[in-house]
Motif scaffolding. Structure first.
Motif, mmCIF file in Angstrom:
data_model
loop_
_atom_site.group_PDB
_atom_site.id
_atom_site.type_symbol
_atom_site.label_atom_id
_atom_site.label_comp_id
_atom_site.label_asym_id
_atom_site.label_seq_id
_atom_site.Cartn_x
_atom_site.Cartn_y
_atom_site.Cartn_z
ATOM 1 N N ALA A 16 0.922 -0.799 -0.034
ATOM 2 C CA ALA A 16 0.306 0.236 -0.142
ATOM 3 C C ALA A 16 0.467 1.319 0.148
ATOM 4 O O ALA A 16 0.721 2.178 -1.001
ATOM 5 N N ASP A 17 1.713 0.876 0.675
ATOM 6 C CA ASP A 17 2.816 2.481 1.023
ATOM 7 C C ASP A 17 3.245 2.786 -0.386
ATOM 8 O O ASP A 17 3.836 3.383 -1.238
ATOM 9 N N ALA A 18 3.885 1.425 -1.261
ATOM 10 C CA ALA A 18 4.705 1.325 -2.509
ATOM 11 C C ALA A 18 3.576 2.472 -3.354
ATOM 12 O O ALA A 18 4.178 3.477 -4.732
ATOM 13 N N ALA A 19 2.216 1.940 -3.815
ATOM 14 C CA ALA A 19 0.951 2.336 -4.622
ATOM 15 C C ALA A 19 1.276 4.116 -4.117
ATOM 16 O O ALA A 19 1.052 4.609 -4.934
ATOM 17 N N LEU A 20 0.906 4.198 -2.666
ATOM 18 C CA LEU A 20 0.668 6.030 -3.176
ATOM 19 C C LEU A 20 1.792 6.281 -3.197
ATOM 20 O O LEU A 20 1.609 6.931 -2.731
ATOM 21 N N ALA A 21 3.299 5.716 -3.330
ATOM 22 C CA ALA A 21 4.475 6.859 -2.748
ATOM 23 C C ALA A 21 4.816 6.797 -4.629
ATOM 24 O O ALA A 21 5.659 7.980 -5.007
ATOM 25 N N CYS A 22 4.427 6.178 -5.507
ATOM 26 C CA CYS A 22 4.463 5.918 -6.869
ATOM 27 C C CYS A 22 3.410 7.277 -7.309
ATOM 28 O O CYS A 22 3.424 7.857 -8.468
ATOM 29 N N ALA A 23 1.805 7.373 -6.654
ATOM 30 C CA ALA A 23 1.506 8.256 -7.036
ATOM 31 C C ALA A 23 1.928 9.525 -6.888
ATOM 32 O O ALA A 23 1.327 10.681 -7.384
ATOM 33 N N GLY A 24 2.979 9.861 -5.999
ATOM 34 C CA GLY A 24 3.022 11.343 -6.063
ATOM 35 C C GLY A 24 1.770 12.073 -4.596
ATOM 36 O O GLY A 24 1.145 11.691 -3.863
ATOM 37 N N ASP A 25 2.784 13.331 -4.928
ATOM 38 C CA ASP A 25 1.383 14.866 -3.568
ATOM 39 C C ASP A 25 0.333 14.715 -5.264
ATOM 40 O O ASP A 25 0.357 14.439 -5.899
ATOM 41 N N GLY A 26 -0.611 14.744 -4.175
ATOM 42 C CA GLY A 26 -1.603 15.120 -4.762
ATOM 43 C C GLY A 26 -2.905 14.971 -4.091
ATOM 44 O O GLY A 26 -2.230 14.696 -3.193
ATOM 45 N N PRO A 27 -4.319 14.967 -4.529
ATOM 46 C CA PRO A 27 -5.652 14.397 -3.523
ATOM 47 C C PRO A 27 -5.259 13.154 -2.870
ATOM 48 O O PRO A 27 -4.765 12.809 -3.506
ATOM 49 N N GLU A 28 -5.693 13.262 -1.963
ATOM 50 C CA GLU A 28 -5.979 12.615 -0.669
ATOM 51 C C GLU A 28 -6.573 10.737 -1.717
ATOM 52 O O GLU A 28 -7.455 11.277 -2.054
ATOM 53 N N LEU A 29 -5.418 10.176 -2.014
ATOM 54 C CA LEU A 29 -5.802 9.133 -2.832
ATOM 55 C C LEU A 29 -5.837 7.496 -1.682
ATOM 56 O O LEU A 29 -5.316 7.740 -0.855
ATOM 57 N N VAL A 30 -6.669 6.679 -2.507
ATOM 58 C CA VAL A 30 -6.853 5.637 -1.191
ATOM 59 C C VAL A 30 -6.661 4.580 -1.749
ATOM 60 O O VAL A 30 -7.565 4.151 -3.312
ATOM 61 N N PRO A 31 -5.632 3.119 -1.741
ATOM 62 C CA PRO A 31 -5.280 1.956 -2.743
ATOM 63 C C PRO A 31 -6.609 1.067 -2.087
ATOM 64 O O PRO A 31 -7.435 1.053 -1.320
ATOM 65 N N THR A 32 -6.925 0.418 -3.308
ATOM 66 C CA THR A 32 -8.316 -0.555 -3.804
ATOM 67 C C THR A 32 -7.160 -1.713 -3.294
ATOM 68 O O THR A 32 -6.542 -2.007 -3.859
ATOM 69 N N ARG A 33 -7.723 -2.256 -2.386
ATOM 70 C CA ARG A 33 -7.073 -3.694 -2.219
ATOM 71 C C ARG A 33 -7.170 -4.972 -3.349
ATOM 72 O O ARG A 33 -8.706 -5.179 -3.562
ATOM 73 N N LEU A 34 -6.445 -5.017 -4.204
ATOM 74 C CA LEU A 34 -6.550 -6.545 -4.631
ATOM 75 C C LEU A 34 -6.242 -7.910 -3.573
ATOM 76 O O LEU A 34 -5.962 -7.787 -2.868
ATOM 77 N N ALA A 35 -6.392 -8.942 -4.657
ATOM 78 C CA ALA A 35 -5.425 -10.543 -4.077
ATOM 79 C C ALA A 35 -4.496 -10.306 -3.634
ATOM 80 O O ALA A 35 -3.904 -10.962 -2.774
ATOM 81 N N THR A 36 -3.039 -9.713 -4.440
ATOM 82 C CA THR A 36 -1.968 -9.482 -4.552
ATOM 83 C C THR A 36 -1.679 -8.470 -3.853
ATOM 84 O O THR A 36 0.168 -8.441 -4.154
ATOM 85 N N GLY A 37 -2.240 -7.136 -3.583
ATOM 86 C CA GLY A 37 -1.500 -6.016 -3.784
ATOM 87 C C GLY A 37 -2.451 -5.175 -3.836
ATOM 88 O O GLY A 37 -4.004 -5.329 -2.964
ATOM 89 N N PHE A 38 -2.197 -4.178 -4.116
ATOM 90 C CA PHE A 38 -3.157 -2.471 -4.052
ATOM 91 C C PHE A 38 -3.016 -1.808 -5.528
ATOM 92 O O PHE A 38 -2.108 -2.270 -6.174
ATOM 93 N N VAL A 39 -3.777 -1.389 -5.683
ATOM 94 C CA VAL A 39 -3.926 -0.266 -6.783
ATOM 95 C C VAL A 39 -4.049 0.844 -6.345
ATOM 96 O O VAL A 39 -5.514 1.311 -5.770
ATOM 97 N N VAL A 40 -3.763 1.805 -6.774
ATOM 98 C CA VAL A 40 -4.539 3.013 -6.907
ATOM 99 C C VAL A 40 -4.584 3.736 -8.410
ATOM 100 O O VAL A 40 -3.993 3.868 -9.028
ATOM 101 N N GLU A 41 -5.771 4.261 -8.367
ATOM 102 C CA GLU A 41 -6.497 4.895 -10.024
ATOM 103 C C GLU A 41 -6.596 6.359 -9.158
ATOM 104 O O GLU A 41 -6.980 7.333 -9.006
ATOM 105 N N LEU A 42 -4.987 7.074 -10.142
ATOM 106 C CA LEU A 42 -5.376 8.058 -10.344
ATOM 107 C C LEU A 42 -6.428 9.706 -11.225
ATOM 108 O O LEU A 42 -6.674 8.915 -12.035
ATOM 109 N N PRO A 43 -6.943 10.469 -11.299
ATOM 110 C CA PRO A 43 -7.443 11.474 -11.771
ATOM 111 C C PRO A 43 -7.052 11.759 -13.361
ATOM 112 O O PRO A 43 -8.057 11.368 -13.777
#
Length: 85
Positions: free
Chosen positions: A27-54
């Motif tokens: 989860a931390d890695a997904a958010l770190a790759c997203a960078g600064d910006g609006p507050e994002l919440v990672p979505t849980r998947l079976a093997t990790g997380f995904v973040v959808e940017l605007p």
């Protein structure tokens, strides 16, 4: 042989991703790759997380994506070990 090895590893990924420490790091890695910006919440998947940017960019931090990236190298190592045996 490689198909069996790959399938066996993939079968273990959800269990490994369920470990709280591994899940937190993904989860931390997904958010770190997203960078600064609006507050994002990672979505849980079976093997990790995904973040959808605007901007419609999808950032995956999953054990499945890490495994897929490393599979060619791991397959070569497995073949080399089989030849040595």
């Amino acid at each position: 042989m490689l198909d069996r090895v790959r399938d066996a590893v993939r079968a273990e990924l959800p269990g490994a991703a369920a470990d709280p420490d591994v899940a937190r790091r993904l989860a931390d890695a997904a958010l770190a790759c997203a960078g600064d910006g609006p507050e994002l919440v990672p979505t849980r998947l079976a093997t990790g997380f995904v973040v959808e940017l605007p901007t419609q960019v999808r950032i995956e931090a999953t054990l499945e994506s890490l495994f897929a990236r490393e599979w060619p190298r791991l397959a070569c190592e497995a073949l080399a070990l089989e030849r040595e045996a």
